[in-house]
Design a protein around this motif. Sequence first.
Motif, PDB file in Angstrom:
ATOM      1  N   HIS A  40       6.231   1.052  46.411  1.00 49.07           N
ATOM      2  CA  HIS A  40       5.972   0.569  47.774  1.00 49.07           C
ATOM      3  C   HIS A  40       5.812  -0.954  47.665  1.00 49.07           C
ATOM      4  N   THR A  41       6.969  -1.595  47.552  1.00 50.77           N
ATOM      5  CA  THR A  41       7.044  -3.009  47.172  1.00 50.77           C
ATOM      6  C   THR A  41       6.233  -3.955  48.037  1.00 50.77           C
ATOM      7  N   PHE A  42       6.080  -3.603  49.329  1.00 51.79           N
ATOM      8  CA  PHE A  42       5.430  -4.564  50.230  1.00 51.79           C
ATOM      9  C   PHE A  42       3.943  -4.725  49.939  1.00 51.79           C
TER      10      PHE A  42
ATOM     11  N   CYS B 146      20.531   4.089  32.612  1.00 50.56           N
ATOM     12  CA  CYS B 146      21.223   5.355  32.888  1.00 50.56           C
ATOM     13  C   CYS B 146      21.742   5.396  34.325  1.00 50.56           C
ATOM     14  N   ASP B 147      22.977   5.815  34.459  1.00 50.41           N
ATOM     15  CA  ASP B 147      23.514   6.136  35.789  1.00 50.41           C
ATOM     16  C   ASP B 147      24.589   7.203  35.597  1.00 50.41           C
ATOM     17  N   SER B 148      24.592   8.184  36.478  1.00 55.17           N
ATOM     18  CA  SER B 148      25.570   9.252  36.331  1.00 55.17           C
ATOM     19  C   SER B 148      26.989   8.753  36.600  1.00 55.17           C
ATOM     20  N   GLN B 149      27.122   7.617  37.278  1.00 56.81           N
ATOM     21  CA  GLN B 149      28.464   7.059  37.521  1.00 56.81           C
ATOM     22  C   GLN B 149      28.786   6.023  36.443  1.00 56.81           C
ATOM     23  N   ALA B 150      29.840   6.306  35.680  1.00 61.38           N
ATOM     24  CA  ALA B 150      30.195   5.421  34.560  1.00 61.38           C
ATOM     25  C   ALA B 150      30.431   3.980  35.034  1.00 61.38           C
ATOM     26  N   ALA B 151      31.071   3.834  36.190  1.00 62.78           N
ATOM     27  CA  ALA B 151      31.420   2.490  36.661  1.00 62.78           C
ATOM     28  C   ALA B 151      30.158   1.646  36.879  1.00 62.78           C
ATOM     29  N   ARG B 152      29.104   2.277  37.407  1.00 64.82           N
ATOM     30  CA  ARG B 152      27.847   1.557  37.671  1.00 64.82           C
ATOM     31  C   ARG B 152      27.193   1.151  36.352  1.00 64.82           C
ATOM     32  N   LEU B 153      27.247   2.064  35.395  1.00 63.03           N
ATOM     33  CA  LEU B 153      26.655   1.811  34.076  1.00 63.03           C
ATOM     34  C   LEU B 153      27.381   0.648  33.400  1.00 63.03           C
TER      35      LEU B 153
ATOM     36  N   SER C  70      16.575  12.979  44.827  1.00 61.90           N
ATOM     37  CA  SER C  70      16.533  13.350  43.394  1.00 61.90           C
ATOM     38  C   SER C  70      15.173  13.044  42.761  1.00 61.90           C
ATOM     39  N   HIS C  71      14.272  12.369  43.488  1.00 63.16           N
ATOM     40  CA  HIS C  71      13.047  11.862  42.843  1.00 63.16           C
ATOM     41  C   HIS C  71      12.176  12.952  42.230  1.00 63.16           C
ATOM     42  N   GLU C  72      11.923  14.024  43.026  1.00 63.56           N
ATOM     43  CA  GLU C  72      10.960  15.033  42.540  1.00 63.56           C
ATOM     44  C   GLU C  72      11.415  15.621  41.205  1.00 63.56           C
TER      45      GLU C  72
ATOM     46  N   GLY D 265      22.359   1.533  41.110  1.00 61.83           N
ATOM     47  CA  GLY D 265      23.142   1.277  42.319  1.00 61.83           C
ATOM     48  C   GLY D 265      22.750  -0.060  42.916  1.00 61.83           C
ATOM     49  N   HIS D 266      22.332  -0.026  44.165  1.00 59.47           N
ATOM     50  CA  HIS D 266      21.980  -1.248  44.875  1.00 59.47           C
ATOM     51  C   HIS D 266      20.679  -1.856  44.333  1.00 59.47           C
ATOM     52  N   TRP D 267      19.668  -1.025  44.042  1.00 58.90           N
ATOM     53  CA  TRP D 267      18.315  -1.511  43.778  1.00 58.90           C
ATOM     54  C   TRP D 267      17.924  -1.509  42.306  1.00 58.90           C
ATOM     55  N   GLY D 268      18.368  -0.490  41.565  1.00 60.63           N
ATOM     56  CA  GLY D 268      17.964  -0.331  40.161  1.00 60.63           C
ATOM     57  C   GLY D 268      18.207  -1.576  39.291  1.00 60.63           C
TER      58      GLY D 268
ATOM     59  N   CYS E   1       8.418   5.220  40.149  1.00 59.46           N
ATOM     60  CA  CYS E   1       9.498   5.812  40.945  1.00 59.46           C
ATOM     61  C   CYS E   1       9.655   5.029  42.232  1.00 59.46           C
ATOM     62  N   GLU E   2      10.886   4.872  42.654  1.00 60.95           N
ATOM     63  CA  GLU E   2      11.128   4.191  43.924  1.00 60.95           C
ATOM     64  C   GLU E   2      10.542   4.991  45.088  1.00 60.95           C
ATOM     65  N   LYS E   3      10.339   4.323  46.179  1.00 61.97           N
ATOM     66  CA  LYS E   3       9.801   4.968  47.382  1.00 61.97           C
ATOM     67  C   LYS E   3      10.934   5.654  48.142  1.00 61.97           C
ATOM     68  N   PRO E   4      10.672   6.648  48.974  1.00 64.94           N
ATOM     69  CA  PRO E   4       9.443   7.426  48.956  1.00 64.94           C
ATOM     70  C   PRO E   4       9.437   8.359  47.741  1.00 64.94           C
TER      71      PRO E   4
ATOM     72  N   ILE F 267      12.545   4.992  38.040  1.00 64.07           N
ATOM     73  CA  ILE F 267      13.509   5.874  38.701  1.00 64.07           C
ATOM     74  C   ILE F 267      13.963   5.222  40.005  1.00 64.07           C
ATOM     75  N   ALA F 268      15.225   4.839  40.055  1.00 61.89           N
ATOM     76  CA  ALA F 268      15.767   4.156  41.243  1.00 61.89           C
ATOM     77  C   ALA F 268      17.019   4.889  41.715  1.00 61.89           C
ATOM     78  N   THR F 269      16.917   6.199  41.756  1.00 64.11           N
ATOM     79  CA  THR F 269      18.011   7.046  42.237  1.00 64.11           C
ATOM     80  C   THR F 269      17.713   7.407  43.699  1.00 64.11           C
TER      81      THR F 269
ATOM     82  N   PHE G 191      23.630   2.885  55.611  1.00 60.66           N
ATOM     83  CA  PHE G 191      23.242   4.243  56.029  1.00 60.66           C
ATOM     84  C   PHE G 191      23.067   5.094  54.788  1.00 60.66           C
ATOM     85  N   ARG G 192      21.979   5.839  54.714  1.00 57.95           N
ATOM     86  CA  ARG G 192      21.767   6.703  53.540  1.00 57.95           C
ATOM     87  C   ARG G 192      22.212   8.121  53.863  1.00 57.95           C
ATOM     88  N   PRO G 193      22.888   8.770  52.903  1.00 57.22           N
ATOM     89  CA  PRO G 193      23.370  10.120  53.201  1.00 57.22           C
ATOM     90  C   PRO G 193      22.288  11.186  53.058  1.00 57.22           C
TER      91      PRO G 193
HETATM   92  N1  LIG Z   1      11.423  -0.796  47.389  1.00 62.90           N
HETATM   93  C1  LIG Z   1      12.440  -1.279  48.075  1.00 62.90           C
HETATM   94  O1  LIG Z   1      12.333  -2.283  48.768  1.00 62.90           O
HETATM   95  C2  LIG Z   1      13.753  -0.562  47.973  1.00 62.90           C
HETATM   96  C3  LIG Z   1      14.952  -1.197  48.337  1.00 62.90           C
HETATM   97  C4  LIG Z   1      16.145  -0.490  48.207  1.00 62.90           C
HETATM   98  C5  LIG Z   1      16.129   0.821  47.747  1.00 62.90           C
HETATM   99  N2  LIG Z   1      14.938   1.400  47.419  1.00 62.90           N
HETATM  100  C6  LIG Z   1      14.895   2.783  46.930  1.00 62.90           C
HETATM  101  O2  LIG Z   1      15.576   2.863  45.688  1.00 62.90           O
HETATM  102  C7  LIG Z   1      16.216   4.122  45.554  1.00 62.90           C
HETATM  103  C8  LIG Z   1      17.690   3.894  45.238  1.00 62.90           C
HETATM  104  O3  LIG Z   1      18.273   3.193  46.306  1.00 62.90           O
HETATM  105  P1  LIG Z   1      19.693   2.445  46.129  1.00 62.90           P
HETATM  106  O4  LIG Z   1      19.921   1.731  47.396  1.00 62.90           O
HETATM  107  O5  LIG Z   1      19.746   1.703  44.851  1.00 62.90           O
HETATM  108  O6  LIG Z   1      20.680   3.697  46.048  1.00 62.90           O
HETATM  109  P2  LIG Z   1      22.174   3.719  45.511  1.00 62.90           P
HETATM  110  O7  LIG Z   1      22.801   4.946  46.073  1.00 62.90           O
HETATM  111  O8  LIG Z   1      22.832   2.399  45.722  1.00 62.90           O
HETATM  112  O9  LIG Z   1      22.018   3.909  43.924  1.00 62.90           O
HETATM  113  C9  LIG Z   1      21.515   5.080  43.361  1.00 62.90           C
HETATM  114  C10 LIG Z   1      22.162   5.229  41.976  1.00 62.90           C
HETATM  115  O10 LIG Z   1      21.565   6.361  41.331  1.00 62.90           O
HETATM  116  C11 LIG Z   1      22.590   7.051  40.612  1.00 62.90           C
HETATM  117  N3  LIG Z   1      22.147   8.435  40.420  1.00 62.90           N
HETATM  118  C12 LIG Z   1      21.928   9.370  41.366  1.00 62.90           C
HETATM  119  N4  LIG Z   1      21.427  10.508  40.809  1.00 62.90           N
HETATM  120  C13 LIG Z   1      21.353  10.276  39.473  1.00 62.90           C
HETATM  121  C14 LIG Z   1      20.939  11.069  38.370  1.00 62.90           C
HETATM  122  N5  LIG Z   1      20.479  12.319  38.533  1.00 62.90           N
HETATM  123  N6  LIG Z   1      21.010  10.517  37.115  1.00 62.90           N
HETATM  124  C15 LIG Z   1      21.469   9.253  36.952  1.00 62.90           C
HETATM  125  N7  LIG Z   1      21.874   8.455  37.980  1.00 62.90           N
HETATM  126  C16 LIG Z   1      21.821   8.959  39.211  1.00 62.90           C
HETATM  127  C17 LIG Z   1      23.827   6.923  41.486  1.00 62.90           C
HETATM  128  O11 LIG Z   1      25.000   7.109  40.739  1.00 62.90           O
HETATM  129  C18 LIG Z   1      23.668   5.504  42.012  1.00 62.90           C
HETATM  130  O12 LIG Z   1      24.334   4.555  41.217  1.00 62.90           O
HETATM  131  C19 LIG Z   1      15.965   4.873  46.863  1.00 62.90           C
HETATM  132  O13 LIG Z   1      14.864   5.739  46.690  1.00 62.90           O
HETATM  133  C20 LIG Z   1      15.593   3.768  47.848  1.00 62.90           C
HETATM  134  O14 LIG Z   1      14.705   4.216  48.862  1.00 62.90           O
HETATM  135  C21 LIG Z   1      13.792   0.729  47.514  1.00 62.90           C
END
Ligand SMILES: NC(=O)c1ccc[n+]([C@@H]2O[C@H](COP(=O)([O-])OP(=O)(O)OC[C@H]3O[C@@H](n4cnc5c(N)ncnc54)[C@H](O)[C@@H]3O)[C@@H](O)[C@H]2O)c1
Length: 351
Positions: free
Chosen positions: A130-132, A41-48, A84-86, A21-24, A101-104, A78-80, A166-168
Amino acid sequence: MKNTISSTNDPSLRVGVVGLGHWGPNHARHFSRLAQLTGICDSQAARLHKVRDLYPGSRCYQDFGEMLAECPLDAVVIATPTSSHEKLVTAALRAGKHVLCEKPLGLSSRLTRQLCAEARRNRRVLMVGHTFLFNPGIRYLRDTMANRKCGRIFYLHSKRTHYGLFRPDVSVVWDLASHDVAIFNFLLNTEPIEVSAVGHDWLRKGIQDLSFITLRYPGNVMAHVHVSWLDPKKEREIMVVGDKKMLVWQDMASPGPVFIYDRFVVKEPAVMREFGDFQLFPKEGDITIPKLNLEEPLLVQAREFLAAVRENRRPLSDGAFASRIVAVLEAIDQSMKARGKPIKLSRAGVR
Ligand SMILES: NC(=O)c1ccc[n+]([C@@H]2O[C@H](COP(=O)([O-])OP(=O)(O)OC[C@H]3O[C@@H](n4cnc5c(N)ncnc54)[C@H](O)[C@@H]3O)[C@@H](O)[C@H]2O)c1
């Protein structure tokens, strides 16, 4: 906690990234250069599809379980979304992969402690983004404080605000304050003993958009965090006030992110006793802006992960560090529910 970072490029290590998504995609970019990006890997084909053309040598998956089973991988990133992290970390560790794994790390300190135990059992690295901790400016603050150049620390303050994103699944506390608690724990090399917080959920019921958090650390060190998704200004600021110097870190500030204020208060005996035993004189010297080597924190973090895998050691920002952050976030939630009631924290069982 270790305060040096190793660096490594290891083309023999095979890494997969889940969540594009945004970060991966940022992780994919770094690991494609430092190691072998064998799977995405991403569950959304468009993102992949958006990312796959950049990495023609990587296999593409929409199902994480399938990637774990079929793709030749030593490690996964893991950047989902946090919720979903656990589940994904457990699956990756059980499949014998090292995990960044991404934070938290998760939503429950009990479960994140179990993830640490799982990693230990499987002798796998579990690191959390915890990038900082890998930010050159924050590391400069940490070194300055560790060398006692600030003297005794009185308090820290942080402001992390912007408009939108905003995160859901998690509140602004889990999304943004997770960074600040990690930074404070890293800078002070300890953990809070008490937290109190207030916040509000205007946009989505049960998901706070704003929070004001007070943390009490050992040695009478106070810390305060202001996080918001509903702020007209994007700000990232950390302030440290000691009895010898004051430090400010402002991400993106020019000509550098760190400002060292030579400011301290001198106490002198009062001339006239009726005004009290002491008089306080605020002293002011130079403001210094040190020149820093501003490497991208996510790149430094990726190198530390690969080095920990290669050297079979605990990385900076490992699962135990991250699990203690989750425990603080839980206490903040508890306090917000009780309208700011102070919640005591213990370190029991987190190591
Ligand atoms: N360290 C940082 O500075 C920083 C910055 C931004 C985001 N993050 C962290 O990164 C994580 C992701 O954030 P984001 O903004 O990229 O979210 P996002 O919603 O933009 O992207 C998440 C992606 O994960 C995919 N996804 C969800 N569940 C999945 C699964 N089971 N299998 C495969 N794909 C799956 C979604 O389709 C989506 O494309 C969060 O935990 C967020 O806290 C960290």
